[in-house]
Write a protein that holds these residues in place. Structure first.
Motif, mmCIF file in Angstrom:
data_model
loop_
_atom_site.group_PDB
_atom_site.id
_atom_site.type_symbol
_atom_site.label_atom_id
_atom_site.label_comp_id
_atom_site.label_asym_id
_atom_site.label_seq_id
_atom_site.Cartn_x
_atom_site.Cartn_y
_atom_site.Cartn_z
ATOM 1 N N TRP A 73 0.854 -1.189 0.000
ATOM 2 C CA TRP A 73 0.000 0.000 0.000
ATOM 3 C C TRP A 73 0.891 1.240 0.000
ATOM 4 C CZ3 TRP A 73 -2.875 1.936 4.983
ATOM 5 C CH2 TRP A 73 -3.571 3.124 4.691
ATOM 6 N N SER A 74 0.735 2.089 -1.020
ATOM 7 C CA SER A 74 1.413 3.393 -1.070
ATOM 8 C C SER A 74 0.401 4.434 -0.587
ATOM 9 C CB SER A 74 1.868 3.687 -2.508
ATOM 10 O OG SER A 74 2.398 4.988 -2.606
ATOM 11 N N ALA A 75 0.553 4.858 0.674
ATOM 12 C CA ALA A 75 -0.402 5.782 1.293
ATOM 13 C C ALA A 75 0.046 7.228 1.068
ATOM 14 C CB ALA A 75 -0.500 5.482 2.789
ATOM 15 N N ALA A 76 -0.932 8.117 0.837
ATOM 16 C CA ALA A 76 -0.633 9.519 0.516
ATOM 17 C C ALA A 76 0.328 9.571 -0.673
ATOM 18 C CB ALA A 76 -0.060 10.238 1.735
ATOM 19 N N CYS A 77 -0.109 8.950 -1.773
ATOM 20 C CA CYS A 77 0.780 8.689 -2.918
ATOM 21 C C CYS A 77 0.980 9.889 -3.833
ATOM 22 C CB CYS A 77 0.231 7.521 -3.733
ATOM 23 S SG CYS A 77 -1.321 7.912 -4.601
ATOM 24 N N SER A 78 0.250 10.979 -3.601
ATOM 25 C CA SER A 78 0.371 12.181 -4.427
ATOM 26 C C SER A 78 0.171 11.855 -5.912
ATOM 27 C CB SER A 78 1.720 12.866 -4.160
ATOM 28 O OG SER A 78 1.773 14.128 -4.798
ATOM 29 N N THR A 79 1.066 12.325 -6.782
ATOM 30 C CA THR A 79 0.852 12.204 -8.229
ATOM 31 C C THR A 79 1.290 10.852 -8.808
ATOM 32 O OG1 THR A 79 2.946 13.384 -8.518
ATOM 33 C CG2 THR A 79 0.939 14.686 -8.705
ATOM 34 N N GLY A 80 1.548 9.880 -7.940
ATOM 35 C CA GLY A 80 1.832 8.526 -8.413
ATOM 36 C C GLY A 80 3.299 8.184 -8.579
ATOM 37 N N ASP A 81 4.186 9.158 -8.357
ATOM 38 C CA ASP A 81 5.615 8.912 -8.536
ATOM 39 C C ASP A 81 6.090 7.729 -7.692
ATOM 40 O OD1 ASP A 81 4.634 11.618 -8.644
ATOM 41 O OD2 ASP A 81 6.641 12.309 -9.145
#
Length: 259
Positions: A101-109
């Motif tokens: 899980w990538s939490a608070a992933c912003s623009t997907g980088d």
């Protein structure tokens, strides 16, 4: 400018973002700056404006959630992830059912970087990352997958060559193969239900904006989301001072293991 406490209550009713969980001086300064930029003179007037204007509301949420992101940010940590953390996870859980899980992933980088690194170990069609953020606008940008040179400046050239296509003088489109591996969802860390059964959670450069009480609660929820011996990967300014209080032990710098 008026009653900030009343403003916080109305923002919560409108957006479900609890401003009480963010460091007040820092957040209030950002909000005051945005309101002034819009030539609005009070919190009441601003809340009325964002209640009626969807674009203004989206601008407010995007501004509030402080989206700064880039691929392979802090390279030495990604190298450690590749060389030590992934092998540990595969040994502990096997390579076929790794849930990240990538939490608070912003623009997907960040989730896209995870896919590129994982593809060195696992066939790309078997990789699935859950990526969440509170900000709808950045998730839309992540879905599109076009990035400027600045976002890619730290990424090793091999990844740019393999997974990106140049679409203009200064922008690149990420490959569909990478995009297919990431499922983006809107999610509020302060109020929404967390995914469960994760082998690793990546949440970097976000916790610095929260109060100590909010951080403690989030770390405990992350712990509940992880399988035993799962890993939490945090940002370079976010070392957990007393990890044991949230059910973690330090595995490596910026990597914490669920006890």
């Amino acid at each position: 400018m008026g009653d900030y406490e009343k403003f916080k209550t109305k923002v919560y009713q409108l957006t479900k973002i609890d401003l009480s969980c963010y460091k007040e001086r820092q957040m209030k300064r950002r909000i005051d700056s945005l309101i002034s930029k819009r030539k609005i003179s009070s919190y009441d007037e601003y809340i009325n404006a964002i209640s009626k204007d969807k674009e203004l509301l989206e601008e407010f949420v995007a501004y509030l959630t402080i989206n700064v992101s880039e691929f392979y940010r802090n390279p030495e940590q990604w190298q450690l992830l590749e060389n030590e953390i992934f092998p540990y996870l595969f040994e502990k859980f096997g390579s076929s059912n790794i849930k990240i899980w990538s939490a608070a992933c912003s623009t997907g980088d960040e989730p896209y970087t995870l896919v590129m690194l994982l593809a060195k170990f696992i066939p790309i069609n078997r990789i699935k990352i859950i990526a969440t953020d509170i900000d709808k606008q950045v998730l839309e940008k992540a879905h599109i997958g076009i990035y400027d040179e600045k976002s890619l400046k730290g990424l090793p050239k091999e990844y740019i060559t393999k997974y990106f296509t140049k679409v203009s003088a200064r922008s690149y489109q990420i490959s569909e193969d990478i995009k297919k591996c990431v499922e983006f969802k809107q999610h509020n860390l302060l109020k929404d239900t967390y995914p469960t059964g994760c082998n690793m959670i990546v949440c970097r450069n976000v916790m610095i904006y929260f109060t100590e009480e909010a951080k403690d609660e989030i770390y405990k929820k992350f712990n509940d989301s992880l399988k035993k011996d799962g890993i939490l990967f945090v940002g370079s300014t976010e070392q957990i001072i007393s990890p044991g209080e949230s059910g973690f032990s330090t595995y490596k710098s910026f990597f914490y293991k669920k006890m």
